[in-house]
Design an enzyme around this catalytic site. Sequence first.
Site, PDB file in Angstrom:
ATOM      1  N   HIS A 119       0.528  -1.686   0.049  1.00 23.45           N
ATOM      2  CA  HIS A 119       0.355   0.199   0.056  1.00 23.45           C
ATOM      3  C   HIS A 119       0.575   0.985   0.264  1.00 23.45           C
ATOM      4  O   HIS A 119       0.427   2.034  -0.245  1.00 23.45           O
ATOM      5  CB  HIS A 119      -1.555   0.301   1.400  1.00 23.45           C
TER       6      HIS A 119
HETATM    7  C1  UD1 Z   1      -2.469   5.126   6.149  1.00 23.66           C
HETATM    8  C2  UD1 Z   1      -1.357   5.566   6.633  1.00 23.66           C
HETATM    9  C3  UD1 Z   1       0.557   4.398   7.073  1.00 23.66           C
HETATM   10  C4  UD1 Z   1      -0.161   3.674   7.153  1.00 23.66           C
HETATM   11  C5  UD1 Z   1      -1.417   2.952   6.923  1.00 23.66           C
HETATM   12  C6  UD1 Z   1      -1.877   1.693   7.239  1.00 23.66           C
HETATM   13  C7  UD1 Z   1      -1.030   8.239   6.176  1.00 23.66           C
HETATM   14  C8  UD1 Z   1       0.515   9.078   5.405  1.00 23.66           C
HETATM   15  N1  UD1 Z   1      -0.119   6.969   6.191  1.00 23.66           N
HETATM   16  O1  UD1 Z   1      -1.384   4.755   4.257  1.00 23.66           O
HETATM   17  O2  UD1 Z   1       1.375   5.628   7.248  1.00 23.66           O
HETATM   18  O3  UD1 Z   1       0.797   2.756   6.911  1.00 23.66           O
HETATM   19  O4  UD1 Z   1      -2.737   3.772   6.466  1.00 23.66           O
HETATM   20  O5  UD1 Z   1      -3.016   0.846   6.054  1.00 23.66           O
HETATM   21  O6  UD1 Z   1      -1.249   7.870   7.319  1.00 23.66           O
HETATM   22  N2  UD1 Z   1      -9.336   4.758   2.174  1.00 23.66           N
HETATM   23  C9  UD1 Z   1     -10.586   4.257   1.480  1.00 23.66           C
HETATM   24  N3  UD1 Z   1     -10.772   3.329   2.765  1.00 23.66           N
HETATM   25  C10 UD1 Z   1      -9.991   3.765   4.142  1.00 23.66           C
HETATM   26  C11 UD1 Z   1      -9.446   4.022   4.491  1.00 23.66           C
HETATM   27  C12 UD1 Z   1      -8.804   4.646   3.189  1.00 23.66           C
HETATM   28  O7  UD1 Z   1     -11.095   3.783   0.820  1.00 23.66           O
HETATM   29  O8  UD1 Z   1     -11.030   3.005   5.022  1.00 23.66           O
HETATM   30  C13 UD1 Z   1      -9.060   4.468   0.902  1.00 23.66           C
HETATM   31  C14 UD1 Z   1      -9.251   6.634   0.426  1.00 23.66           C
HETATM   32  O9  UD1 Z   1      -8.925   7.056  -1.306  1.00 23.66           O
HETATM   33  C15 UD1 Z   1      -7.969   7.036   0.924  1.00 23.66           C
HETATM   34  C16 UD1 Z   1      -6.851   5.988   0.859  1.00 23.66           C
HETATM   35  O10 UD1 Z   1      -7.452   4.877   0.915  1.00 23.66           O
HETATM   36  O11 UD1 Z   1      -7.759   8.145  -0.049  1.00 23.66           O
HETATM   37  C17 UD1 Z   1      -5.230   5.950   1.812  1.00 23.66           C
HETATM   38  O12 UD1 Z   1      -5.375   6.191   2.855  1.00 23.66           O
HETATM   39  P1  UD1 Z   1      -4.985   7.250   3.971  1.00 23.66           P
HETATM   40  O13 UD1 Z   1      -5.023   7.118   4.931  1.00 23.66           O
HETATM   41  O14 UD1 Z   1      -4.697   8.663   3.157  1.00 23.66           O
HETATM   42  O15 UD1 Z   1      -3.755   6.376   3.457  1.00 23.66           O
HETATM   43  P2  UD1 Z   1      -3.564   5.042   3.642  1.00 23.66           P
HETATM   44  O16 UD1 Z   1      -2.510   5.149   2.213  1.00 23.66           O
HETATM   45  O17 UD1 Z   1      -3.931   4.202   4.176  1.00 23.66           O
END
Ligand code: UD1
Length: 376
Positions: free
Chosen positions: A205
């Site tokens: 991821h």
């Molecule tokens: C975040 C953390 C990362 C951690 C990871 C674990 C930061 C900078 N990154 O990354 O360190 O390793 O979590 O999973 O804080 N999304 C969904 N549903 C959700 C959450 C996210 O669909 O419940 C999708 C959204 O499109 C979002 C993308 O995933 O834009 C990324 O989510 P985000 O929380 O921004 O970062 P992660 O890649 O999950």
Amino acid sequence: MRICCICGARPNFMKIAAVVEAFRDHPELEPTIVHTGQHYDRRMSKAIFDDLGLPRPDVNLEVGSANHAVQTAEIMRRFEPVVEELRPDLVLVVGDVNSTVACSLVATKLGVAVAHVEAGLRSFDRSMPEEINRIVTDALAHLLFVSEESGMTNLRREGVPEENLFFVGNVMIDTLLRHRDRADGSRVLEELGLAPRGYAVLTLHRPSNVDDAETFRRLAAAFSEIGRELPIVFPVHPRTRARLEAFDVLRDAEASGYVRPVDPLAYLDFLKLMAEAAVVLTDSGGIQEETTILQVPCLTLRENTERPATVEAGLNVVVGTDPRAILSAFRSACDLERAAEPPAGWDGRAAKRIAALLAQLGTAGLARLQGVRQGG
Ligand code: UD1
């Protein structure tokens, strides 16, 4: 001592669960759980809370997804009034996600003590958003709870006063050890039709691996090759799911059964899946730690790790993203001796040590530690 415990993203929940559980032995430690809502899908949040028996959050800021600046700013905007209302003695943050740094900034500016669990880890790669979050959080925190020896070395080099440093061990491993027997009862292998050691597990991821089409395609080529020798089960993070579809990668490998994308799993099922795997391929931080304790070889698909203790223990190999390197590491990984010595403090008692320290310090101790860092 009123303690605001912050969690926001999936890997935070296992850490907060251990801490909140350990606070139960000390009635003077009164936790409030604040969920920022950074992760919000049922599979990324509620399913994990349920598996861990974590109480529902007392406050949910419901920030959701956005780019870094907006997400961090929104957490700060919504958390500030919560601190003003609850007036906690301590804000406790874990890990390195945007919720960690956002809440640390708010608390320190309001004069509230901050404790950082998992302090001091460094990849020395500032292109990773997590590295920025770690550096800023540690520059602000008053209590730095360190999970592995490298963290002490890094924080000392950065000039953190000795009084603010506490080597406590790894709270994520507390949760793993606590739930291991329950995870053993999971039926996930039967549900997915897998035999113990008859498959590999993949998670991916990191923006650096999945946000660029060329890099993701190169990695996918390596997974397809490995999948011919050993089927790969791939619980897909929502960020990665979106890229899989946008870049149209892994379709052939999926059609031929070499790589099997599945939805994100809850905690106990995922623990069982890892524990019975022949090998795990990942770009996660926490999974490098969990595989070390589960005695499963781990190939880290990154150029560096902020968790060198897992490499020293012998079961984690940092392989990078070159397909040839991944393939050759995969072939030797399956033969790795499963006899890793756990790093110091990865013994299931890290959160108990944190709770005992806080109870012993009391609010007067917190004020003293805030004073130590007052001058910078
Ligand atoms: C975040 C953390 C990362 C951690 C990871 C674990 C930061 C900078 N990154 O990354 O360190 O390793 O979590 O999973 O804080 N999304 C969904 N549903 C959700 C959450 C996210 O669909 O419940 C999708 C959204 O499109 C979002 C993308 O995933 O834009 C990324 O989510 P985000 O929380 O921004 O970062 P992660 O890649 O999950």
